[in-house]
Write a protein that holds these residues in place. Structure first.
Motif, PDB file in Angstrom:
ATOM      1  N   PRO A  62      48.041  53.525  36.224  1.00 43.21           N
ATOM      2  CA  PRO A  62      48.396  54.354  35.060  1.00 43.21           C
ATOM      3  C   PRO A  62      49.641  55.219  35.274  1.00 43.21           C
ATOM      4  CG  PRO A  62      46.037  54.509  35.511  1.00 43.21           C
ATOM      5  CD  PRO A  62      46.636  53.744  36.648  1.00 43.21           C
ATOM      6  N   PHE A  63      49.888  55.653  36.507  1.00 40.52           N
ATOM      7  CA  PHE A  63      51.070  56.474  36.767  1.00 40.52           C
ATOM      8  C   PHE A  63      52.344  55.629  36.655  1.00 40.52           C
ATOM      9  CE2 PHE A  63      48.940  60.296  38.258  1.00 40.52           C
ATOM     10  CZ  PHE A  63      47.728  59.837  38.750  1.00 40.52           C
ATOM     11  N   VAL A  64      52.269  54.369  37.089  1.00 42.60           N
ATOM     12  CA  VAL A  64      53.414  53.452  36.963  1.00 42.60           C
ATOM     13  C   VAL A  64      53.618  53.101  35.500  1.00 42.60           C
ATOM     14  CG1 VAL A  64      54.260  51.127  37.530  1.00 42.60           C
ATOM     15  CG2 VAL A  64      53.155  52.531  39.287  1.00 42.60           C
ATOM     16  N   LYS A  65      52.530  52.868  34.792  1.00 43.75           N
ATOM     17  CA  LYS A  65      52.622  52.554  33.356  1.00 43.75           C
ATOM     18  C   LYS A  65      53.297  53.685  32.580  1.00 43.75           C
ATOM     19  CE  LYS A  65      48.612  49.562  32.718  1.00 43.75           C
ATOM     20  NZ  LYS A  65      47.229  49.532  32.221  1.00 43.75           N
ATOM     21  N   LYS A  66      53.007  54.911  32.988  1.00 47.76           N
ATOM     22  CA  LYS A  66      53.648  56.074  32.347  1.00 47.76           C
ATOM     23  C   LYS A  66      55.160  55.882  32.328  1.00 47.76           C
ATOM     24  CE  LYS A  66      54.568  60.953  33.621  1.00 47.76           C
ATOM     25  NZ  LYS A  66      54.296  61.968  34.671  1.00 47.76           N
ATOM     26  N   HIS A  67      55.734  55.426  33.443  1.00 40.16           N
ATOM     27  CA  HIS A  67      57.185  55.338  33.559  1.00 40.16           C
ATOM     28  C   HIS A  67      57.747  54.019  33.064  1.00 40.16           C
ATOM     29  CE1 HIS A  67      57.638  59.184  35.532  1.00 40.16           C
ATOM     30  NE2 HIS A  67      56.588  58.902  36.274  1.00 40.16           N
TER      31      HIS A  67
END
Lengths: 200, 290
Positions: A62-67
């Motif tokens: 989810p943190f990678v998806k944020k960016h």
């Protein structure tokens, strides 16, 4: 409360990686060699003379998806590769774990996500990740033209999974790259990264 | 008496608010009140309860090397003030990528809410919150939900008997504010390491098998070893904790803040709050244990 920690601790003691030294800003960045999704050999040494960004990724995190879903990462990749920076996206997920893809699957993802990094380096055995002590996705490293480690840590200053936090966040990577490209020392060279754990 | 019973029944069905959205999420949230009605100028306790599917975990206020702490934002009526979230002692989890401080199975995050002096009697008030969390197993799934409780206003707060045991159990998992042991910093090691000595009480001799320190902030000192040492009264009355800053953290800092977990359990943990000195004085523990 359930205590799965005991089992996990046992698993950890059997699988402890050997990290000879912790990479340190101001010291030479660890060497690495690998292969990218297009079949090319990749080494850090081959980029001497250029600033290099290493970006650890896992598309399901989810943190990678944020960016990525927001286009933030691709924008950084485009902006700085156009300025001559070499941008290596590193995939250190082990086979069978989230974030692992074959070279062909990565090439599809690169198109689907409009990734603009120089290459996606396949690191399924985790050797590059371990050399850099990568614990998270995203985890960002910047290596100077002379091979010195100049930045390592978080992409920005807000640990969250919300793309709405991006406009008000300080992007550490952009700030460091702007200083490096202007010949200035990096003001914020080490930060605590945030993200999912790397799936070694 | 009849009216009171009716009021209690009405409110009992409203003191637990379930997460209506996203039933596929392996973490489900509830908002539970300790009281069935609230009075003016007092404080009452509510709990955000996260229930996790087997093998899934959520994170402590300091998640560790990965993850994200649960966040609660309150939507309260005029004059109501929510205190900070009270975090129970977490569990320690480690793998190749690092260490994390987590909750599994179920966690109760308590908050004390103060009511104003002026509260219109026999009315209903709504206490709302927005909760965000990250649930992880082999993959991570974020979650968010908005929950609300309707509470009746009466002359004074009335505890809900159905919640008494649950809240008492939840409070057992909160770290104690007053540590009963003597905890002090020992001689410094390298610039990124410190040594902490924990001196037990006589009654604890032989009962402590493990100690684990959890720092409040991700950048703060992490435990890398804990050993007992024989003191004047025999073995295991002194513990030495070897602490180190994480690789990408700045220096040791000027304070050691966190909690000390005992024997891997959720209850009985103590708060630690020590100033850290560049040159700590030599401390000679008293020969007699307190």
């Amino acid at each position: 409360m359930k205590h799965s920690s005991a089992l996990l601790f046992l698993a950890m003691t059997c699988a402890m990686p050997v990290v000879a030294e912790e990479p340190t800003v101001g010291q030479p960045a660890p060497a690495f060699s690998g292969r990218d999704s297009k079949g090319n050999d990749v080494t850090l040494a081959s980029h001497t003379g250029r600033t290099v960004v290493l970006e650890w990724t896992n598309p399901g995190c989810p943190f990678v998806k944020k960016h990525y879903d927001s286009g933030n990462m691709q924008k950084l990749q485009t902006t700085y590769t156009e300025k001559g920076v070499v941008w290596q996206t590193i995939a250190s997920s082990a086979q069978g774990k989230q974030g692992y893809y074959t070279a062909e699957e990565w090439n599809t993802l690169i198109t689907e996500k409009s990734m603009a990094s120089t290459a996606v380096v396949l690191d399924a055995d985790g050797s590059i990740g371990r050399a850099y002590n990568a614990k998270n996705t995203p985890f960002m490293v910047i290596v100077g033209a002379d091979g010195t480690l100049l930045y390592q840590g978080a992409i920005d200053d807000k640990s969250s999974v919300e793309a709405s936090d991006i406009p008000s966040s300080v992007n550490h990577v952009a700030a460091a790259l702007d200083e490096i490209l202007a010949g200035k020392p990096v003001t914020v060279s080490t930060t605590q990264p945030y993200g999912c754990s790397v799936k070694y | 008496m009849k009216t009171l019973a009716l009021g209690t029944v009405l409110v009992a069905s409203l003191t637990m608010s379930l997460s209506a959205s996203d039933t596929a999420n392996p973490v489900q949230a509830q908002l539970v009140s300790e009281v069935s009605s609230i009075g003016p100028a007092t404080s009452f306790c509510v709990a955000v309860v996260l229930t996790m599917a087997p093998e899934w975990h959520t994170y402590w206020q300091n998640p560790g090397d990965a993850g994200l702490a649960t966040k609660v934002e309150w939507d309260l009526p005029e004059g109501f003030i929510a205190g900070p979230l009270q975090w129970p002692c977490p569990s320690y989890m480690t793998d190749e990528a690092g260490e994390c401080f987590v909750y599994g199975n179920e966690v109760w995050l308590l908050t004390d809410i103060q009511t104003p002096t002026a509260l219109p009697p026999s009315s209903n008030v709504t206490v709302g919150c927005s909760i965000t969390w990250l649930g992880c197993h082999n993959v991570c799934m974020p979650g968010r939900t908005n929950l609300a409780l309707a509470l009746l206003v009466s002359e004074q707060s009335v505890p809900d008997p159905e919640q008494t045991d649950a809240f008492a159990a939840a409070r057992q998992c909160l770290p104690q504010k007053q540590p009963t042991w003597t905890i002090f910093q020992a001689a410094p090691g390298a610039p990124d390491r410190i040594s902490v000595t924990v001196r037990l009480l006589r009654q604890d001799l032989g009962t402590i098998q493990t100690l684990r320190f959890f720092p409040i902030e991700p950048t703060e000192l992490r435990q890398i070893a804990a050993e007992t040492q024989a003191g004047p009264d025999g073995p295991m009355d002194v513990w030495i904790l070897d602490l180190k800053t994480p690789p990408l953290a700045p220096s040791v800092g000027n304070r050691l803040s966190g909690i000390l977990q005992i024997n891997g359990k959720s209850d009985g943990a103590v708060f630690v709050d020590l100033p850290l000195l560049a040159n700590p004085p030599t401390f000679n523990p008293p020969l007699e244990l307190p």
